[in-house]
Design a protein around this motif. Structure first.
Motif, PDB file in Angstrom:
ATOM      1  N   LEU A   4       0.830  -1.197   0.000  1.00  0.00           N
ATOM      2  CA  LEU A   4       0.000   0.000   0.000  1.00  0.00           C
ATOM      3  C   LEU A   4       0.867   1.250   0.000  1.00  0.00           C
ATOM      4  O   LEU A   4       1.910   1.297   0.629  1.00  0.00           O
ATOM      5  CB  LEU A   4      -0.915   0.018   1.217  1.00  0.00           C
ATOM      6  CG  LEU A   4      -1.939  -1.114   1.292  1.00  0.00           C
ATOM      7  CD1 LEU A   4      -2.712  -1.025   2.592  1.00  0.00           C
ATOM      8  CD2 LEU A   4      -2.872  -1.070   0.103  1.00  0.00           C
ATOM      9  N   TRP A   6       0.545   5.399   0.689  1.00  0.00           N
ATOM     10  CA  TRP A   6      -0.346   6.396   1.274  1.00  0.00           C
ATOM     11  C   TRP A   6       0.335   7.742   1.305  1.00  0.00           C
ATOM     12  O   TRP A   6       1.558   7.839   1.306  1.00  0.00           O
ATOM     13  CB  TRP A   6      -0.822   5.980   2.660  1.00  0.00           C
ATOM     14  CG  TRP A   6       0.262   5.794   3.678  1.00  0.00           C
ATOM     15  CD1 TRP A   6       0.989   4.674   3.890  1.00  0.00           C
ATOM     16  CD2 TRP A   6       0.742   6.763   4.606  1.00  0.00           C
ATOM     17  NE1 TRP A   6       1.890   4.883   4.892  1.00  0.00           N
ATOM     18  CE2 TRP A   6       1.764   6.156   5.356  1.00  0.00           C
ATOM     19  CE3 TRP A   6       0.404   8.078   4.877  1.00  0.00           C
ATOM     20  CZ2 TRP A   6       2.444   6.825   6.358  1.00  0.00           C
ATOM     21  CZ3 TRP A   6       1.094   8.750   5.876  1.00  0.00           C
ATOM     22  CH2 TRP A   6       2.095   8.105   6.605  1.00  0.00           C
ATOM     23  N   LYS A  44      -9.147   3.113  -4.449  1.00  0.00           N
ATOM     24  CA  LYS A  44      -8.447   3.916  -3.461  1.00  0.00           C
ATOM     25  C   LYS A  44      -9.356   4.170  -2.269  1.00  0.00           C
ATOM     26  O   LYS A  44     -10.574   4.038  -2.359  1.00  0.00           O
ATOM     27  CB  LYS A  44      -8.040   5.272  -4.061  1.00  0.00           C
ATOM     28  CG  LYS A  44      -7.081   5.151  -5.232  1.00  0.00           C
ATOM     29  CD  LYS A  44      -6.695   6.502  -5.774  1.00  0.00           C
ATOM     30  CE  LYS A  44      -5.790   6.348  -6.985  1.00  0.00           C
ATOM     31  NZ  LYS A  44      -5.334   7.631  -7.493  1.00  0.00           N
ATOM     32  N   ILE A  57      -5.070   6.443   0.398  1.00  0.00           N
ATOM     33  CA  ILE A  57      -4.410   5.137   0.375  1.00  0.00           C
ATOM     34  C   ILE A  57      -4.753   4.438  -0.933  1.00  0.00           C
ATOM     35  O   ILE A  57      -5.904   4.407  -1.356  1.00  0.00           O
ATOM     36  CB  ILE A  57      -4.888   4.271   1.563  1.00  0.00           C
ATOM     37  CG1 ILE A  57      -4.681   5.019   2.878  1.00  0.00           C
ATOM     38  CG2 ILE A  57      -4.172   2.928   1.576  1.00  0.00           C
ATOM     39  CD1 ILE A  57      -5.412   4.425   4.043  1.00  0.00           C
ATOM     40  N   GLU A  58      -3.722   3.847  -1.563  1.00  0.00           N
ATOM     41  CA  GLU A  58      -3.931   3.083  -2.789  1.00  0.00           C
ATOM     42  C   GLU A  58      -2.925   1.953  -2.850  1.00  0.00           C
ATOM     43  O   GLU A  58      -1.911   1.970  -2.156  1.00  0.00           O
ATOM     44  CB  GLU A  58      -3.798   3.981  -4.014  1.00  0.00           C
ATOM     45  CG  GLU A  58      -2.441   4.623  -4.174  1.00  0.00           C
ATOM     46  CD  GLU A  58      -2.411   5.634  -5.299  1.00  0.00           C
ATOM     47  OE1 GLU A  58      -2.163   5.219  -6.433  1.00  0.00           O
ATOM     48  OE2 GLU A  58      -2.668   6.816  -5.012  1.00  0.00           O
ATOM     49  N   ALA A  59      -3.192   0.975  -3.684  1.00  0.00           N
ATOM     50  CA  ALA A  59      -2.270  -0.134  -3.870  1.00  0.00           C
ATOM     51  C   ALA A  59      -1.115   0.337  -4.745  1.00  0.00           C
ATOM     52  O   ALA A  59      -1.315   1.074  -5.706  1.00  0.00           O
ATOM     53  CB  ALA A  59      -2.980  -1.314  -4.525  1.00  0.00           C
TER      54      ALA A  59
END
Length: 90
Positions: A4, A6, A44, A57-59
């Motif tokens: 992740l 962020w 997200k 937050i995202e992968a």
């Protein structure tokens, strides 16, 4: 599992980001608001905090090429078929 990524920002950035996204779900959690959305083809999360901050937050997207596993049995069959092909003679 994907890693992740962020970042923090100002809560005033969220409306612009959400206008460009497809909102999946949002919910108030205490004094914060959590947004689940899709932006640029990626899922997200954004958390609007009461102090005027936002957490996004995202992968982490992988830059490695995806590889497919080749079944050895199918590969052997394809090789056998190509070896038995008869070519016309001149």
């Amino acid at each position: 599992m994907n890693k992740l990524l962020w970042r923090t920002g100002k809560v005033t950035e969220l409306p612009d980001l959400l206008m460009l996204a497809t909102l999946e779900k949002s919910a108030a959690v205490g004094a914060a608001t959590v947004y689940h959305f899709k932006h640029d083809g990626q899922e997200k999360l954004a958390i609007s905090l009461p102090d005027g901050q936002a957490l996004i937050i995202e992968a982490l997207s992988s830059t490695r090429p995806r590889r497919r596993r080749i079944d050895p049995l199918k590969a052997d069959q394809a090789d056998a078929l190509s070896e038995t092909a008869v070519l016309p003679s001149d």
